[in-house]
Design a protein around this motif. Structure first.
Motif, PDB file in Angstrom:
ATOM      1  N   LEU A  43       0.793  -1.228   0.000  1.00 37.57           N
ATOM      2  CA  LEU A  43       0.000   0.000   0.000  1.00 37.57           C
ATOM      3  C   LEU A  43       0.823   1.273   0.000  1.00 37.57           C
ATOM      4  N   ASP A  44       1.916   1.286   0.778  1.00 36.25           N
ATOM      5  CA  ASP A  44       2.600   2.553   1.010  1.00 36.25           C
ATOM      6  C   ASP A  44       4.103   2.410   1.249  1.00 36.25           C
ATOM      7  N   GLY A  45       4.619   1.217   1.185  1.00 34.20           N
ATOM      8  CA  GLY A  45       6.041   1.011   1.410  1.00 34.20           C
ATOM      9  C   GLY A  45       6.451   0.972   2.865  1.00 34.20           C
ATOM     10  N   SER A  46       5.494   0.850   3.768  1.00 30.52           N
ATOM     11  CA  SER A  46       5.811   0.866   5.197  1.00 30.52           C
ATOM     12  C   SER A  46       6.494  -0.415   5.672  1.00 30.52           C
ATOM     13  N   VAL A  47       6.355  -1.501   4.923  1.00 34.28           N
ATOM     14  CA  VAL A  47       6.999  -2.772   5.268  1.00 34.28           C
ATOM     15  C   VAL A  47       8.049  -3.092   4.209  1.00 34.28           C
ATOM     16  N   ASP A  48       9.252  -3.394   4.662  1.00 33.11           N
ATOM     17  CA  ASP A  48      10.344  -3.770   3.767  1.00 33.11           C
ATOM     18  C   ASP A  48      10.151  -5.223   3.340  1.00 33.11           C
ATOM     19  N   PHE A  49      10.029  -5.470   2.037  1.00 31.24           N
ATOM     20  CA  PHE A  49       9.839  -6.822   1.527  1.00 31.24           C
ATOM     21  C   PHE A  49      11.159  -7.482   1.130  1.00 31.24           C
ATOM     22  N   ASN A  50      12.265  -6.871   1.445  1.00 31.49           N
ATOM     23  CA  ASN A  50      13.570  -7.483   1.201  1.00 31.49           C
ATOM     24  C   ASN A  50      13.925  -8.334   2.421  1.00 31.49           C
ATOM     25  N   LYS A  51      13.301  -9.513   2.506  1.00 29.59           N
ATOM     26  CA  LYS A  51      13.438 -10.400   3.658  1.00 29.59           C
ATOM     27  C   LYS A  51      14.173 -11.676   3.265  1.00 29.59           C
ATOM     28  N   ASN A  52      14.600 -12.424   4.286  1.00 28.71           N
ATOM     29  CA  ASN A  52      15.303 -13.676   4.019  1.00 28.71           C
ATOM     30  C   ASN A  52      14.322 -14.840   3.893  1.00 28.71           C
ATOM     31  N   TRP A  53      14.871 -16.021   3.666  1.00 29.46           N
ATOM     32  CA  TRP A  53      14.044 -17.203   3.412  1.00 29.46           C
ATOM     33  C   TRP A  53      13.116 -17.520   4.581  1.00 29.46           C
ATOM     34  N   VAL A  54      13.631 -17.503   5.794  1.00 29.26           N
ATOM     35  CA  VAL A  54      12.821 -17.845   6.972  1.00 29.26           C
ATOM     36  C   VAL A  54      11.708 -16.827   7.169  1.00 29.26           C
ATOM     37  N   GLN A  55      11.981 -15.555   6.953  1.00 35.81           N
ATOM     38  CA  GLN A  55      10.953 -14.528   7.118  1.00 35.81           C
ATOM     39  C   GLN A  55       9.836 -14.692   6.097  1.00 35.81           C
ATOM     40  N   GLY A  59       6.233 -15.460   7.398  1.00 32.79           N
ATOM     41  CA  GLY A  59       5.367 -14.303   7.205  1.00 32.79           C
ATOM     42  C   GLY A  59       5.851 -13.095   7.977  1.00 32.79           C
ATOM     43  N   PHE A  60       5.437 -11.925   7.537  1.00 35.87           N
ATOM     44  CA  PHE A  60       5.834 -10.687   8.211  1.00 35.87           C
ATOM     45  C   PHE A  60       4.795  -9.607   7.936  1.00 35.87           C
ATOM     46  N   GLY A  61       4.851  -8.554   8.741  1.00 34.00           N
ATOM     47  CA  GLY A  61       3.874  -7.484   8.639  1.00 34.00           C
ATOM     48  C   GLY A  61       2.659  -7.749   9.506  1.00 34.00           C
ATOM     49  N   TYR A  62       1.739  -6.810   9.507  1.00 40.00           N
ATOM     50  CA  TYR A  62       0.539  -6.903  10.350  1.00 40.00           C
ATOM     51  C   TYR A  62      -0.590  -6.152   9.676  1.00 40.00           C
ATOM     52  N   LEU A  63      -1.763  -6.768   9.637  1.00 47.63           N
ATOM     53  CA  LEU A  63      -2.917  -6.138   9.014  1.00 47.63           C
ATOM     54  C   LEU A  63      -3.751  -5.403  10.052  1.00 47.63           C
ATOM     55  N   SER A  64      -3.992  -4.134   9.818  1.00 49.47           N
ATOM     56  CA  SER A  64      -4.794  -3.343  10.738  1.00 49.47           C
ATOM     57  C   SER A  64      -6.273  -3.484  10.403  1.00 49.47           C
ATOM     58  N   ALA A 186       8.534 -11.029 -15.292  1.00 49.66           N
ATOM     59  CA  ALA A 186       7.661 -10.135 -16.057  1.00 49.66           C
ATOM     60  C   ALA A 186       6.600  -9.538 -15.142  1.00 49.66           C
ATOM     61  N   GLY A 187       6.405 -10.168 -14.003  1.00 49.97           N
ATOM     62  CA  GLY A 187       5.533  -9.651 -12.950  1.00 49.97           C
ATOM     63  C   GLY A 187       6.257  -9.791 -11.626  1.00 49.97           C
ATOM     64  N   HIS A 188       6.262  -8.730 -10.838  1.00 50.42           N
ATOM     65  CA  HIS A 188       7.055  -8.736  -9.600  1.00 50.42           C
ATOM     66  C   HIS A 188       6.357  -7.838  -8.587  1.00 50.42           C
ATOM     67  N   LEU A 189       5.543  -8.437  -7.724  1.00 52.97           N
ATOM     68  CA  LEU A 189       4.706  -7.656  -6.811  1.00 52.97           C
ATOM     69  C   LEU A 189       5.347  -7.428  -5.449  1.00 52.97           C
ATOM     70  N   ASN A 190       6.485  -8.045  -5.201  1.00 52.87           N
ATOM     71  CA  ASN A 190       7.195  -7.844  -3.930  1.00 52.87           C
ATOM     72  C   ASN A 190       8.375  -6.899  -4.079  1.00 52.87           C
ATOM     73  N   GLY A 191       8.454  -6.206  -5.209  1.00 55.41           N
ATOM     74  CA  GLY A 191       9.589  -5.341  -5.473  1.00 55.41           C
ATOM     75  C   GLY A 191       9.675  -4.117  -4.579  1.00 55.41           C
ATOM     76  N   LYS A 192      10.692  -3.323  -4.813  1.00 59.40           N
ATOM     77  CA  LYS A 192      10.913  -2.104  -4.033  1.00 59.40           C
ATOM     78  C   LYS A 192       9.741  -1.148  -4.238  1.00 59.40           C
ATOM     79  N   TYR A 193       9.293  -0.548  -3.131  1.00 58.04           N
ATOM     80  CA  TYR A 193       8.180   0.403  -3.219  1.00 58.04           C
ATOM     81  C   TYR A 193       8.719   1.797  -3.522  1.00 58.04           C
ATOM     82  N   TYR A 194       8.309   2.324  -4.670  1.00 54.52           N
ATOM     83  CA  TYR A 194       8.672   3.686  -5.054  1.00 54.52           C
ATOM     84  C   TYR A 194       7.474   4.606  -4.854  1.00 54.52           C
ATOM     85  N   THR A 195       7.739   5.841  -4.465  1.00 54.24           N
ATOM     86  CA  THR A 195       6.661   6.792  -4.197  1.00 54.24           C
ATOM     87  C   THR A 195       6.281   7.595  -5.432  1.00 54.24           C
TER      88      THR A 195
END
Length: 253
Positions: A43-55, A59-64, A186-195
């Motif tokens: 949604l806004d780049g608040s969670v870093d998706f550059n995580k390791n295999w175990v993460q 899972g990571f992050g939290y849904l409000s 060709a599709g990459h939804l976990n990529g770096k969040y740009y504003t």
């Protein structure tokens, strides 16, 4: 953590076979529904998706409760949900660009393999959606093999510390996220969040879906959901905007 829309909601027990006791034991319990389960949201780049295999596995992050946060449910949970039901699932990808335009892409019989198979992504076929079939690869015009080497069906999951792609280097390390990389995507939804819409770095490492916007275009919002196939086309294709939101905070996040 689970994120669910619509009703009714019920507890879905995910079972794992214990090879020592030869019994099925409860491993996870998540809130699931008869309509859909969202397993990823940007949604806004608040969670870093550059995580390791175990993460990515756990899972990571939290849904409000206001639906304003980012998360990844966890590959192990996605695997268990997508393989333990006798009813196949549809994967729905929802995209929103920086002009407020929205689009979707749907895939039939979505499954995520086990960790032993490096959480391999498989689906039967592209069902449709205005966003187009980026998981089938895209011909960028750089090389005759572009489409083959940017397809995603059958690809294993890769992270910067566990490389399972077809590239000589490490796509996940290069593009800064875990994903079902080929050589690379060709599709990459976990990529770096740009504003902003276009990647300022000149790399295709943003949140991209090349059959809808160019590889240099990074989306504002994306989500990935699974829908039971028997509900798809019977109200399953349309989700009420007024639906109540329910969520569960998992203790293992």
């Amino acid at each position: 953590m689970g994120f669910c829309q619509e009703i009714p909601i019920y507890l879905y027990d995910l079972l794992r076979y214990n090879k020592i006791s030869h019994k099925y034991v409860q491993k996870y319990t998540v809130y699931f529904i008869s309509i859909l389960l969202i397993f990823s949201q940007r949604l806004d780049g608040s969670v870093d998706f550059n995580k390791n295999w175990v993460q990515y596995k756990e899972g990571f992050g939290y849904l409000s409760p206001t639906d304003t946060t980012e998360f990844w449910l966890g590959n192990e949970k996605i695997h268990l949900v997508s393989t333990q039901s006798t009813i196949p699932y549809v994967l729905r990808i929802e995209l929103e660009d920086w002009s407020g335009h929205k689009s979707t892409a749907d895939y039939s019989t979505f499954r995520l393999g086990s960790e032993k198979d490096n959480y391999r992504l498989t689906y039967a076929y592209f069902l449709g959606g205005d966003a187009g079939d980026a998981f089938d690869g895209f011909d960028f015009g750089d090389d005759p093999s572009d489409k083959f080497y940017t397809s995603h069906n059958g690809m294993q999951f890769s992270t910067y510390d566990k490389d399972n792609d077809r590239y000589d280097g490490n796509c996940a390390e290069q593009d800064g996220s875990g994903w079902w990389m080929n050589r690379c995507h060709a599709g990459h939804l976990n990529g770096k969040y740009y504003t902003e819409a276009d990647s300022p770095t000149g790399y295709d490492n943003g949140i991209m879906w090349s059959t809808w916007r160019s590889r240099w275009y990074s989306m504002k919002k994306v989500s990935m959901k699974i829908i039971p196939l028997n509900r798809y086309g019977d109200g399953g294709q349309q989700f009420s905007k007024d639906a109540k939101v329910n969520f569960q905070r998992r203790g293992d996040y």
